[in-house]
Structures are given as structure tokens and as C-alpha cells.
Design a protein around this motif. Structure first.
Motif, PDB file in Angstrom:
ATOM      1  N   HIS A 123       0.960  -1.244   0.038  1.00  0.00           N
ATOM      2  CA  HIS A 123      -0.166  -0.224  -0.008  1.00  0.00           C
ATOM      3  C   HIS A 123       1.087   1.189   0.019  1.00  0.00           C
ATOM      4  O   HIS A 123       1.246   1.777   1.031  1.00  0.00           O
ATOM      5  N   PHE A 124       1.412   1.438  -1.142  1.00  0.00           N
ATOM      6  CA  PHE A 124       2.084   2.882  -1.372  1.00  0.00           C
ATOM      7  C   PHE A 124       1.489   4.108  -0.885  1.00  0.00           C
ATOM      8  O   PHE A 124       0.177   4.207  -0.893  1.00  0.00           O
ATOM      9  N   GLN A 125       2.136   5.066  -0.331  1.00  0.00           N
ATOM     10  CA  GLN A 125       1.654   6.371   0.079  1.00  0.00           C
ATOM     11  C   GLN A 125       2.908   7.191  -0.237  1.00  0.00           C
ATOM     12  O   GLN A 125       3.901   6.921  -0.324  1.00  0.00           O
ATOM     13  N   ASN A 126       2.500   8.646  -0.083  1.00  0.00           N
ATOM     14  CA  ASN A 126       3.291   9.742  -0.413  1.00  0.00           C
ATOM     15  C   ASN A 126       4.544   9.578   0.888  1.00  0.00           C
ATOM     16  O   ASN A 126       4.454   9.049   2.081  1.00  0.00           O
ATOM     17  N   SER A 127       5.696   9.650  -0.008  1.00  0.00           N
ATOM     18  CA  SER A 127       7.073   9.499   0.953  1.00  0.00           C
ATOM     19  C   SER A 127       7.480   8.086   1.327  1.00  0.00           C
ATOM     20  O   SER A 127       8.718   7.868   1.749  1.00  0.00           O
ATOM     21  N   ALA A 128       6.690   7.046   1.025  1.00  0.00           N
ATOM     22  CA  ALA A 128       7.076   5.571   1.368  1.00  0.00           C
ATOM     23  C   ALA A 128       8.084   5.348   0.433  1.00  0.00           C
ATOM     24  O   ALA A 128       8.043   5.757  -0.735  1.00  0.00           O
ATOM     25  N   VAL A 129       8.894   4.230   0.854  1.00  0.00           N
ATOM     26  CA  VAL A 129      10.128   3.659   0.313  1.00  0.00           C
ATOM     27  C   VAL A 129       9.903   2.014   0.362  1.00  0.00           C
ATOM     28  O   VAL A 129       9.743   1.428   1.516  1.00  0.00           O
ATOM     29  N   ALA A 130      10.109   1.386  -0.631  1.00  0.00           N
ATOM     30  CA  ALA A 130      10.264   0.073  -0.795  1.00  0.00           C
ATOM     31  C   ALA A 130      11.676  -0.299  -1.439  1.00  0.00           C
ATOM     32  O   ALA A 130      12.025  -0.075  -2.220  1.00  0.00           O
ATOM     33  N   CYS A 131      12.255  -1.255  -0.534  1.00  0.00           N
ATOM     34  CA  CYS A 131      13.707  -1.817  -0.961  1.00  0.00           C
ATOM     35  C   CYS A 131      13.102  -3.132  -1.408  1.00  0.00           C
ATOM     36  O   CYS A 131      13.030  -4.109  -0.814  1.00  0.00           O
ATOM     37  N   ILE A 132      13.707  -3.439  -2.858  1.00  0.00           N
ATOM     38  CA  ILE A 132      13.652  -4.740  -3.419  1.00  0.00           C
ATOM     39  C   ILE A 132      15.021  -5.345  -3.716  1.00  0.00           C
ATOM     40  O   ILE A 132      15.849  -4.466  -4.309  1.00  0.00           O
ATOM     41  N   GLU A 133      15.145  -6.477  -3.244  1.00  0.00           N
ATOM     42  CA  GLU A 133      16.461  -7.026  -4.010  1.00  0.00           C
ATOM     43  C   GLU A 133      16.393  -8.066  -5.264  1.00  0.00           C
ATOM     44  O   GLU A 133      15.124  -8.681  -5.313  1.00  0.00           O
ATOM     45  N   VAL A 134      17.212  -7.745  -6.134  1.00  0.00           N
ATOM     46  CA  VAL A 134      17.072  -8.750  -7.359  1.00  0.00           C
ATOM     47  C   VAL A 134      18.089  -9.479  -7.499  1.00  0.00           C
ATOM     48  O   VAL A 134      19.452  -8.887  -7.769  1.00  0.00           O
ATOM     49  N   ASP A 135      18.124 -10.710  -7.348  1.00  0.00           N
ATOM     50  CA  ASP A 135      19.484 -11.801  -7.470  1.00  0.00           C
ATOM     51  C   ASP A 135      19.140 -12.588  -8.611  1.00  0.00           C
ATOM     52  O   ASP A 135      18.329 -13.719  -8.431  1.00  0.00           O
ATOM     53  N   GLY A 136      19.342 -12.567 -10.052  1.00  0.00           N
ATOM     54  CA  GLY A 136      18.958 -13.327 -11.100  1.00  0.00           C
ATOM     55  C   GLY A 136      17.478 -13.317 -11.276  1.00  0.00           C
ATOM     56  O   GLY A 136      16.730 -12.137 -11.540  1.00  0.00           O
ATOM     57  N   LYS A 137      16.803 -14.343 -11.043  1.00  0.00           N
ATOM     58  CA  LYS A 137      15.194 -14.419 -11.423  1.00  0.00           C
ATOM     59  C   LYS A 137      14.676 -14.388  -9.767  1.00  0.00           C
ATOM     60  O   LYS A 137      13.600 -14.205 -10.039  1.00  0.00           O
ATOM     61  N   ASN A 138      15.347 -14.311  -9.047  1.00  0.00           N
ATOM     62  CA  ASN A 138      14.950 -14.178  -7.459  1.00  0.00           C
ATOM     63  C   ASN A 138      14.625 -12.597  -7.199  1.00  0.00           C
ATOM     64  O   ASN A 138      15.735 -11.778  -7.123  1.00  0.00           O
ATOM     65  N   VAL A 139      13.511 -12.285  -6.893  1.00  0.00           N
ATOM     66  CA  VAL A 139      13.049 -10.812  -6.400  1.00  0.00           C
ATOM     67  C   VAL A 139      12.365 -10.908  -5.176  1.00  0.00           C
ATOM     68  O   VAL A 139      11.536 -11.775  -4.961  1.00  0.00           O
ATOM     69  N   SER A 140      12.769 -10.187  -4.169  1.00  0.00           N
ATOM     70  CA  SER A 140      12.259  -9.957  -2.814  1.00  0.00           C
ATOM     71  C   SER A 140      12.266  -8.847  -2.265  1.00  0.00           C
ATOM     72  O   SER A 140      12.935  -8.180  -2.595  1.00  0.00           O
ATOM     73  N   LEU A 141      11.237  -8.561  -1.367  1.00  0.00           N
ATOM     74  CA  LEU A 141      10.762  -7.338  -0.773  1.00  0.00           C
ATOM     75  C   LEU A 141      11.985  -7.264   0.549  1.00  0.00           C
ATOM     76  O   LEU A 141      11.811  -8.405   1.262  1.00  0.00           O
ATOM     77  N   LYS A 142      12.872  -6.490   0.621  1.00  0.00           N
ATOM     78  CA  LYS A 142      13.767  -6.395   1.671  1.00  0.00           C
ATOM     79  C   LYS A 142      13.041  -5.605   2.962  1.00  0.00           C
ATOM     80  O   LYS A 142      13.100  -6.239   3.997  1.00  0.00           O
ATOM     81  N   TRP A 143      12.448  -4.458   2.652  1.00  0.00           N
ATOM     82  CA  TRP A 143      11.837  -3.756   3.502  1.00  0.00           C
ATOM     83  C   TRP A 143      11.029  -2.649   2.936  1.00  0.00           C
ATOM     84  O   TRP A 143      10.877  -2.417   1.799  1.00  0.00           O
ATOM     85  N   PHE A 144       9.960  -2.026   3.728  1.00  0.00           N
ATOM     86  CA  PHE A 144       8.913  -1.120   3.309  1.00  0.00           C
ATOM     87  C   PHE A 144       8.645  -0.182   4.504  1.00  0.00           C
ATOM     88  O   PHE A 144       8.567  -0.662   5.507  1.00  0.00           O
ATOM     89  N   ILE A 145       9.088   1.075   4.226  1.00  0.00           N
ATOM     90  CA  ILE A 145       8.751   2.041   5.493  1.00  0.00           C
ATOM     91  C   ILE A 145       7.857   3.204   4.802  1.00  0.00           C
ATOM     92  O   ILE A 145       8.101   3.547   3.729  1.00  0.00           O
ATOM     93  N   THR A 146       7.113   3.694   5.916  1.00  0.00           N
ATOM     94  CA  THR A 146       6.400   4.979   5.376  1.00  0.00           C
ATOM     95  C   THR A 146       6.724   6.169   6.471  1.00  0.00           C
ATOM     96  O   THR A 146       7.517   6.112   7.259  1.00  0.00           O
ATOM     97  N   ALA A 147       6.357   7.418   6.154  1.00  0.00           N
ATOM     98  CA  ALA A 147       6.645   8.460   7.172  1.00  0.00           C
ATOM     99  C   ALA A 147       6.121   8.427   8.563  1.00  0.00           C
ATOM    100  O   ALA A 147       6.968   8.685   9.205  1.00  0.00           O
ATOM    101  N   SER A 148       5.219   7.678   8.577  1.00  0.00           N
ATOM    102  CA  SER A 148       4.660   7.442   9.939  1.00  0.00           C
ATOM    103  C   SER A 148       5.292   6.566  10.818  1.00  0.00           C
ATOM    104  O   SER A 148       5.454   6.480  11.721  1.00  0.00           O
ATOM    105  N   MET A 149       6.407   5.581   9.881  1.00  0.00           N
ATOM    106  CA  MET A 149       7.144   4.625  10.843  1.00  0.00           C
ATOM    107  C   MET A 149       8.466   5.266  11.316  1.00  0.00           C
ATOM    108  O   MET A 149       8.834   4.625  12.081  1.00  0.00           O
ATOM    109  N   CYS A 150       8.696   6.427  10.640  1.00  0.00           N
ATOM    110  CA  CYS A 150      10.035   7.052  11.033  1.00  0.00           C
ATOM    111  C   CYS A 150       9.951   7.827  12.342  1.00  0.00           C
ATOM    112  O   CYS A 150       9.156   8.496  12.497  1.00  0.00           O
TER     113      CYS A 150
END
Length: 150
Positions: A123-150
Motif C-alpha cells: 500500500h504505497f503512500q506519499n514518501s514511502a520507500v520499498a527496498c527490493i532485492e533482485v538476484d537473477g530471477k529471484n526478487v524479494s521485498l527487503k523492507w518497506f517504510i512510510t513516513a509514519s514509521m520514521c
């Protein structure tokens, strides 16, 4: 392996107030909060790309300033209704941040994480950041933060 960062631009002024939709004061504050959080957690970004729309450019510039990133540029494939594959085809480097808009940024992340599916996974929202790792064909969500979490 590539680590990628996807950011929805900060909160912008309504079109009725300013048709160019620059960031609002809240947008600048939330961007600063999230960028500072990334800096304090030693997140290393080499380049920042944005859609070219004012609110995305301002968000990219603000993250660049806080994180000390010297390369900031417009890239195609990041407008709100662009197909996610337009940007995904251009991803070649590690430690890159992409600043864009809904629904595009959400669709890019969903496409990467589900190998082509377009069902929303975050659920993206303003100023949110998603960190994605791509290793060949393997893709994973490493972390997701929103402004309210900081």
C-alpha cells in the motif's frame, strides 16, 4: 545482486491550488523524515531517477540532498499510467532509487515481486520507500517504510 529503492513522491499540492503540483509543506517534511531515516540507517544510494514531474523532481532532489547522492536524472517509464515494463527494462544497476507516482510505482513493484502479475502487493503512500532485492530471477521485498514509521 541489485538493491533497488522505489519511492512515491511526497504529498503534493492539489491541482486546483497549483496545476504544476509542487510538494506541499507536509510533503517536504515527510520526505525529510524518511530520507533522514535512510541516512541514519546507512542506506547507500548511487543514483536517483524520477519521472520528470515537478513533485517527483522535488522529492528526488530532497532525497539526493539528505543522502548525498550526486546523480539525479529523469527517466522514461515512470509517469502515472506507464506500463511497468517500460522502466523494468531499463533497470541495470545496483543501489538506485526510482521516484514516481501511483499507480505506476505500485505496478512496477508488484510486477517485479510477482514476476509479471499486476496485483498490488504494497500500500504505497506519499514518501514511502520499498527496498527490493533482485538476484537473477529471484526478487524479494527487503523492507518497506512510510513516513509514519520514521
Amino acid at each position: 545482486m541489485k538493491t533497488l529503492y522505489f519511492v512515491q513522491h511526497g504529498l503534493a499540492l492539489p491541482e486546483e491550488v497549483d496545476p504544476n503540483r509542487p510538494l506541499s509543506e507536509t510533503g517536504f517534511e515527510e520526505n525529510n523524515k524518511v530520507a533522514t531515516y535512510l541516512k541514519n540507517h546507512n542506506i547507500e544510494i548511487h543514483k536517483i531517477f524520477h519521472s520528470g514531474k515537478l513533485r517527483a523532481m522535488e522529492t528526488a532532489a530532497q532525497f539526493s540532498e539528505v543522502l548525498g547522492v550526486h546523480y539525479v536524472s529523469k527517466i522514461s517509464g515512470m509517469n502515472p499510467n506507464d506500463s511497468p515494463t517500460l522502466l523494468i527494462k531499463q533497470i541495470t544497476e545496483d543501489a538506485v532509487m526510482y521516484v514516481g507516482h501511483l499507480p505506476n510505482i505500485d505496478n512496477i513493484v508488484a510486477t517485479l515481486l510477482t514476476h509479471g502479475g499486476m496485483n498490488s502487493v504494497l500500500h504505497f503512500q506519499n514518501s514511502a520507500v520499498a527496498c527490493i532485492e533482485v538476484d537473477g530471477k529471484n526478487v524479494s521485498l527487503k523492507w518497506f517504510i512510510t513516513a509514519s514509521m520514521c
